[in-house]
Scaffold this active site. Structure first.
Site, PDB file in Angstrom:
ATOM      1  N   HIS A  24       9.498 -22.151 -18.633  1.00 32.80           N
ATOM      2  CA  HIS A  24      10.678 -22.819 -18.084  1.00 32.80           C
ATOM      3  C   HIS A  24      11.539 -21.843 -17.288  1.00 32.80           C
ATOM      4  CE1 HIS A  24      11.100 -26.731 -20.646  1.00 32.80           C
ATOM      5  NE2 HIS A  24      10.344 -26.887 -19.588  1.00 32.80           N
ATOM      6  N   HIS A  80       2.771 -37.145 -18.097  1.00 33.78           N
ATOM      7  CA  HIS A  80       3.988 -36.401 -17.743  1.00 33.78           C
ATOM      8  C   HIS A  80       3.769 -35.649 -16.437  1.00 33.78           C
ATOM      9  CE1 HIS A  80       7.543 -34.045 -18.116  1.00 33.78           C
ATOM     10  NE2 HIS A  80       7.131 -33.122 -18.961  1.00 33.78           N
ATOM     11  N   GLU A  82       5.517 -32.928 -15.272  1.00 34.08           N
ATOM     12  CA  GLU A  82       5.800 -31.486 -15.229  1.00 34.08           C
ATOM     13  C   GLU A  82       4.501 -30.708 -15.000  1.00 34.08           C
ATOM     14  OE1 GLU A  82       8.310 -30.023 -18.427  1.00 34.08           O
ATOM     15  OE2 GLU A  82       8.974 -28.347 -17.191  1.00 34.08           O
ATOM     16  N   ASP A  84       2.990 -28.118 -15.881  1.00 36.15           N
ATOM     17  CA  ASP A  84       2.095 -27.573 -16.911  1.00 36.15           C
ATOM     18  C   ASP A  84       1.078 -28.622 -17.368  1.00 36.15           C
ATOM     19  OD1 ASP A  84       4.471 -28.728 -17.883  1.00 36.15           O
ATOM     20  OD2 ASP A  84       4.277 -27.785 -19.837  1.00 36.15           O
ATOM     21  N   HIS A 146       9.541 -35.600 -22.213  1.00 36.60           N
ATOM     22  CA  HIS A 146      10.625 -34.666 -22.005  1.00 36.60           C
ATOM     23  C   HIS A 146      11.363 -34.891 -20.683  1.00 36.60           C
ATOM     24  CE1 HIS A 146      10.735 -30.300 -20.247  1.00 36.60           C
ATOM     25  NE2 HIS A 146      11.889 -30.486 -20.801  1.00 36.60           N
ATOM     26  N   ASP A 165       4.400 -33.785 -24.521  1.00 39.06           N
ATOM     27  CA  ASP A 165       5.253 -32.676 -24.981  1.00 39.06           C
ATOM     28  C   ASP A 165       5.714 -32.841 -26.436  1.00 39.06           C
ATOM     29  OD1 ASP A 165       5.357 -30.889 -22.858  1.00 39.06           O
ATOM     30  OD2 ASP A 165       7.028 -31.906 -21.885  1.00 39.06           O
ATOM     31  N   TYR A 193      10.239 -24.655 -30.529  1.00 39.15           N
ATOM     32  CA  TYR A 193       9.983 -25.570 -29.400  1.00 39.15           C
ATOM     33  C   TYR A 193      11.004 -26.713 -29.420  1.00 39.15           C
ATOM     34  CZ  TYR A 193       6.874 -28.756 -26.676  1.00 39.15           C
ATOM     35  OH  TYR A 193       6.313 -29.615 -25.763  1.00 39.15           O
ATOM     36  N   HIS A 226       0.672 -29.314 -26.051  1.00 36.57           N
ATOM     37  CA  HIS A 226       0.833 -27.872 -26.266  1.00 36.57           C
ATOM     38  C   HIS A 226       0.484 -27.557 -27.718  1.00 36.57           C
ATOM     39  CE1 HIS A 226       2.912 -27.093 -22.478  1.00 36.57           C
ATOM     40  NE2 HIS A 226       3.768 -28.057 -22.738  1.00 36.57           N
TER      41      HIS A 226
HETATM   42 FE1  FEO Z   1       7.699 -31.125 -20.049  1.00 31.32          FE
HETATM   43 FE2  FEO Z   1       4.999 -29.306 -21.273  1.00 31.32          FE
HETATM   44  O1  FEO Z   1       6.099 -30.119 -19.957  1.00 31.32           O
END
Ligand code: FEO
Length: 396
Positions: A24, A80, A82, A84, A146, A165, A193, A226
């Site tokens: 991030h 998602h 994002e 990643d 997220h 996430d 996290y 993750h």
């Molecule tokens: Fe909100 Fe693992 O990305």
């Protein structure tokens, strides 16, 4: 690169990022690395759930190829936007251009504004289902867990929840499952996290978990995007999220300070002694200039009290503690008590500034700040001790 079977004909095809140390944009320290999990479902319609960070596209593709040729992929679920989780989409779509992508309306918008790819995209919403053959996928929108585009994907035939996430950890391991790893390390990463990424979204998370529990869907495995997959005891992480989302606190105090010539440090240590004498056995002290902010925030998730100190410089607090306070403000902690302290040379000002930010953060400033000039003498040290002891009553 091999895929890892997580259920019959369902494979983990993600990536372990052993070397990532900040996430991030350097705001989150990932001392144990991370993983980007993607899942391949082999059915009449071959389906990939999520992808990985773009720089690892080749590894994702290799793992998929260890199971099935890329061109066989029919569907890609984008839980998602994002990067990643979506970063490998451009590389992947070149190899399976006929694959259809499924995601929320916000996901469609977000993917376009990241990659500008002319891809076949079908918008889905909560309750929509997708038949794969023997299996079905059911979608649950999860805005702000997220990002606004986020959603969970559930497979009822496998009792498998893939919540992206949610329920994740930045934790690089060669093992894939909760029963294979050290439980202490796993939960340390899970709470870290939550505290640093999801804490401000607690009310949304509590509501979403409540909604899912009311749906009464059986869950035998939670496969986040993750870290470790929860197969042994998926409710362990769900119940932890319920606790964290309620802003549940313990009789615990965290003292965070920055010091110029160690006078504020002396005050911090005396406050800690006073808190202990007042009956608070769990007290943590951090010099923020020497500490990992991510670790400090993690300690705060279950602390009833936060005591913030700074020497005065230019009528204000020092820059490292100011940065920390800005971070804390964004996390929107609830139900906390706080107090300020610090030393000054002539004009002072840091204690007042800290109290102002604590109030903006929503922390109840439950005791007058302690401000001392230059180096604390015996009377000053005693004043800090007594302030700590009195403040203990606000924590119990
Ligand atoms: Fe909100 Fe693992 O990305």
């Amino acid at each position: 690169m091999n895929a890892v079977a997580i259920k019959k004909d369902i494979y983990w095809v993600g990536v372990v990022d052993w070397n990532i140390r900040t996430f991030h944009g350097h705001t989150y320290t990932t001392n144990r690395g991370s993983t980007y999990n993607a899942y391949l479902i082999i059915d009449d319609k071959v389906t990939l759930v999520d992808t990985v960070l773009g720089s690892f596209s080749a590894e994702l593709i290799d793992r998929i190829k260890s199971v099935i040729p890329l061109e066989k992929i029919d569907y890609i679920i984008a839980n998602h936007v994002e990067t990643d989780h979506s970063g490998a989409l451009p590389a992947l779509m070149k190899l399976c251009p006929k694959a259809k992508i499924f995601g929320t309306a916000k996901c469609k918008e977000g993917l376009w504004k990241h990659y500008y790819g002319d891809w076949d995209f079908q918008i889905v919403k909560t309750g929509d289902t997708l038949k794969l053959g023997k299996r079905t996928l059911s979608f649950i929108e999860a805005p702000m867990i997220h990002w606004p585009d986020s959603m969970f994907t559930y497979c009822p035939e496998e009792k498998l929840l893939m919540p992206n996430d949610a329920f994740g950890q930045h934790y690089a391991t060669s093992q894939r499952f909760d029963d294979e790893v050290d439980q202490c390390a796993l939960m340390q990463e899970a709470v870290k996290y939550y505290a640093n990424i999801l804490w401000p979204l607690s009310s949304v998370i509590a509501k979403k978990i409540d909604d899912i529990l009311k749906m009464n869907i059986p869950i035998s495995m939670i496969a986040p995007s993750h870290g470790i997959i929860w197969r042994n005891d998926p409710m362990k992480i769900v119940n932890s999220y319920i606790t964290w989302a309620k802003n549940t606190t313990k009789t615990k105090a965290v003292i965070v300070y920055e010091t110029m010539w160690r006078s504020t440090e002396t005050m911090a240590r005396q406050l800690a002694e006073g808190l202990a004498a007042g009956g608070i056995s769990d007290v943590k002290i951090f010099d923020i200039a020497e500490s990992d902010v991510t670790a400090v925030i993690t300690e705060l998730i279950d602390a009833k009290a936060v005591l913030v100190g700074s020497s005065t410089q230019d009528n204000d607090m020092l820059p490292n503690i100011a940065r920390f306070m800005e971070f804390l403000k964004g996390l929107k902690p609830k139900g906390r008590v706080g107090m300020a302290f610090g030393s000054f040379g002539w004009a002072g000002g840091a204690v007042k500034e800290i109290e102002g930010v604590l109030k903006e953060t929503g922390v109840d400033v439950a005791a007058p700040g302690v401000s001392l000039q230059y180096v604390p003498d015996a009377a000053g040290r005693l004043a800090c001790f007594e302030a700590g002891k009195n403040f203990a009553e606000k924590i119990k």
